[in-house]
Design a protein around this motif. Structure first.
Motif, short mmCIF file in Angstrom:
data_model
loop_
_atom_site.label_atom_id
_atom_site.label_comp_id
_atom_site.label_asym_id
_atom_site.label_seq_id
_atom_site.Cartn_x
_atom_site.Cartn_y
_atom_site.Cartn_z
N PRO A 195 0.83 -1.21 0.00
CA PRO A 195 0.00 0.00 0.00
C PRO A 195 0.86 1.26 0.00
N LYS A 196 0.53 2.19 -0.89
CA LYS A 196 1.38 3.37 -1.08
C LYS A 196 0.54 4.65 -1.11
N VAL A 197 1.22 5.75 -0.84
CA VAL A 197 0.59 7.07 -0.87
C VAL A 197 1.39 7.96 -1.82
N SER A 198 0.70 8.63 -2.73
CA SER A 198 1.33 9.50 -3.72
C SER A 198 0.89 10.94 -3.49
N LEU A 199 1.84 11.81 -3.17
CA LEU A 199 1.52 13.20 -2.87
C LEU A 199 1.87 14.18 -3.98
N HIS A 200 2.85 13.83 -4.82
CA HIS A 200 3.32 14.79 -5.82
C HIS A 200 3.29 14.12 -7.19
N ASP A 201 2.17 14.31 -7.88
CA ASP A 201 1.90 13.60 -9.14
C ASP A 201 1.07 14.53 -10.02
N HIS A 202 1.65 14.98 -11.14
CA HIS A 202 0.98 15.94 -12.02
C HIS A 202 0.08 15.24 -13.04
N LEU A 203 -1.13 15.74 -13.18
CA LEU A 203 -2.08 15.15 -14.13
C LEU A 203 -1.56 15.23 -15.56
N ASP A 204 -1.02 16.39 -15.94
CA ASP A 204 -0.54 16.56 -17.32
C ASP A 204 0.83 15.92 -17.52
N GLY A 205 1.35 15.25 -16.49
CA GLY A 205 2.59 14.51 -16.63
C GLY A 205 2.37 13.02 -16.44
N ALA A 206 1.13 12.57 -16.58
CA ALA A 206 0.83 11.16 -16.32
C ALA A 206 -0.02 10.53 -17.41
N LEU A 207 -0.09 11.16 -18.57
CA LEU A 207 -0.91 10.61 -19.64
C LEU A 207 -0.28 9.35 -20.22
N ARG A 208 -1.14 8.43 -20.64
CA ARG A 208 -0.67 7.27 -21.37
C ARG A 208 -0.31 7.71 -22.79
N PRO A 209 0.83 7.29 -23.31
CA PRO A 209 1.20 7.69 -24.68
C PRO A 209 0.12 7.36 -25.71
N ALA A 210 -0.51 6.20 -25.58
CA ALA A 210 -1.56 5.82 -26.54
C ALA A 210 -2.73 6.78 -26.47
N THR A 211 -3.04 7.27 -25.26
CA THR A 211 -4.13 8.23 -25.10
C THR A 211 -3.79 9.55 -25.77
N ILE A 212 -2.55 9.99 -25.63
CA ILE A 212 -2.11 11.24 -26.28
C ILE A 212 -2.31 11.13 -27.79
N ILE A 213 -1.91 10.00 -28.35
CA ILE A 213 -2.03 9.82 -29.80
C ILE A 213 -3.49 9.85 -30.23
N GLU A 214 -4.36 9.19 -29.49
CA GLU A 214 -5.78 9.15 -29.85
C GLU A 214 -6.43 10.53 -29.72
N LEU A 215 -6.17 11.20 -28.61
CA LEU A 215 -6.77 12.53 -28.41
C LEU A 215 -6.20 13.54 -29.40
N ALA A 216 -4.92 13.44 -29.72
CA ALA A 216 -4.31 14.35 -30.68
C ALA A 216 -4.90 14.14 -32.07
N ASP A 217 -5.11 12.89 -32.43
CA ASP A 217 -5.69 12.59 -33.74
C ASP A 217 -7.10 13.17 -33.86
N ALA A 218 -7.88 13.05 -32.79
CA ALA A 218 -9.25 13.58 -32.80
C ALA A 218 -9.27 15.10 -32.87
N ALA A 219 -8.24 15.74 -32.32
CA ALA A 219 -8.19 17.20 -32.29
C ALA A 219 -7.38 17.79 -33.44
N GLY A 220 -6.81 16.94 -34.27
CA GLY A 220 -6.01 17.43 -35.39
C GLY A 220 -4.67 18.01 -34.95
N ILE A 221 -4.10 17.46 -33.88
CA ILE A 221 -2.82 17.94 -33.35
C ILE A 221 -1.71 17.00 -33.79
N ASP A 222 -0.62 17.58 -34.30
CA ASP A 222 0.51 16.77 -34.72
C ASP A 222 1.26 16.23 -33.51
N VAL A 223 1.71 14.99 -33.61
CA VAL A 223 2.54 14.39 -32.56
C VAL A 223 3.87 13.97 -33.18
N PRO A 224 4.95 14.03 -32.40
CA PRO A 224 6.27 13.69 -32.96
C PRO A 224 6.42 12.23 -33.32
#
Length: 371
Positions: free
Chosen positions: A20-49
């Motif tokens: 059992p663990k406790v996480s105190l310092h964890d940024h939402l915009d630093g925790a995205l799944r790479p596959a999710t970024i690709i899918e959301l970027a494709d839907a929004a017309g955003i280029d990904v590297p």
């Protein structure tokens, strides 16, 4: 200590991931799944590297390993770009919680800056509502899979903008609906907490807890301002507090250390340090001591009695997890289960929860490690 293909490691015959663990310092915009970024970027017309999830994960890790916080922060341009719709925010928040639960986290605090997610036309209240919806969906999903987790929002203001008082009021407005605390983030050097004194005064008047990014890219003055101007109950990173410690002599394993007033105050008041070992290496936060994990002052701070906690900061950029951070520390500093338990108890004691709930959390951790 090798990390297996499931992101786990074994210490003293036990799975670190299962503890059992406790996480105190964890940024939402630093925790995205790479596959999710690709899918959301494709839907929004955003280029990904990179259009392959593994390749994109490699790209983030490479770009983040710069030794500069300013350069490190540039990778967030892509993650925040795909978090501008209600659907995107909710999905990212839901997956954030699911990934924490899968890593054995039973309580977490997610920090994020609502002001960075308004480009799609949503209001501040609407983006907070979308994230809260995702958090609750993630908690429900974890429960249905046999895992219990609770996650609270740390509403964050960007320290280089002029909206901190507005964001502080937003945080207080959401205190009974998911928000548990306030933070300031972004480029630290040149933007001390004192610039946001009005926001911190307001939060203090409302008895709303704050944690402040300090001692990561700037030194002791930044930490001092976090405590005095920000009334910080925890220090986001705080690693450069070790600059206020002077090693006077060494005799074998015995080390004589002279404390500065600031370091002694933080230690004696048990103000938690939200240390993020891998991230601290990537951003150059520990450059005064070296460039390797073994150079990190984590162990010095721990042995001197500081309330050290272990965190990921940004799971995507550091390609890490709380299990991995604990495994790295255990390997480098030869920690055992008792040490890892201490880090979790420190985090539980510093959580922005009522004392009754912190005590319950401490009991859950103690029981989990005992089993």
């Amino acid at each position: 200590m090798p990390i297996d293909q499931h992101g786990d490691a074994v210490l003293d015959g036990l799975s670190i991931r299962a503890l059992p663990k406790v996480s105190l310092h964890d940024h939402l915009d630093g925790a995205l799944r790479p596959a999710t970024i690709i899918e959301l970027a494709d839907a929004a017309g955003i280029d990904v590297p990179e259009t392959d999830a593994d390749d994109l994960a490699d790209w983030f890790a490479e770009k983040s390993d710069s030794g500069s916080l300013v350069e490190y922060l540039k990778t967030f341009d892509l993650t925040t770009a795909v978090m501008q719709t209600r659907e995107g925010l909710t999905r990212v928040a839901r997956e954030f919680v699911e990934d924490l639960a899968a890593d054995g986290v039973i309580y977490g605090e997610v920090r994020w800056a609502p002001e960075q997610h308004l480009a799609g036309g949503l209001s501040l209240d609407e983006v907070v509502e979308a994230v809260q919806e995702g958090i609750e969906e993630g908690e429900d999903a974890a429960e249905s899979s046999g895992r219990d987790i609770r996650v609270g929002q740390l509403i964050t203001a960007m320290r280089h903008t002029e909206r901190s008082l507005e964001i502080a009021r937003l945080a207080v407005d959401w205190r009974e609906r998911g928000a548990v605390g306030f933070d300031i983030a972004g480029p630290e050097d040149g933007f001390p907490p004192s610039k946001h004194r009005a926001a911190f005064d307001y939060l203090a008047s409302e008895f709303f807890p704050t944690t402040v990014h300090a001692g990561e890219a700037a030194g002791l003055d930044s930490i001092r301002s976090a405590l005095i101007d920000g009334r910080a109950l925890r220090l986001g990173h705080g690693v450069r507090l070790a600059q206020d410690l002077e090693v006077v002599s060494r005799a074998g394993e015995e080390v004589l250390v002279q404390f500065g007033d600031l370091a002694r105050w933080v230690r004696d008041r048990e103000i938690p340090l939200e240390l993020s070992p891998s991230s601290n290496l990537q951003t150059g936060a520990i450059e005064a001591w070296g460039t390797l994990m073994e150079d990190h002052p984590f162990d010095l701070l721990y042995q001197l009695g500081f309330a050290v906690t272990v965190n990921v900061d940004n799971r995507l950029q550091s390609r890490t997890s709380l299990t991995r951070e604990l495994a790295l520390l255990a390997e480098v500093f030869e920690y055992g289960l008792d040490d890892l338990e201490t880090f979790q108890l420190n985090a539980a004691a510093g959580a922005f929860l009522p004392v009754e709930e912190r005590e319950e959390l401490i009991e859950l951790i103690a029981d989990g490690f005992e089993r």
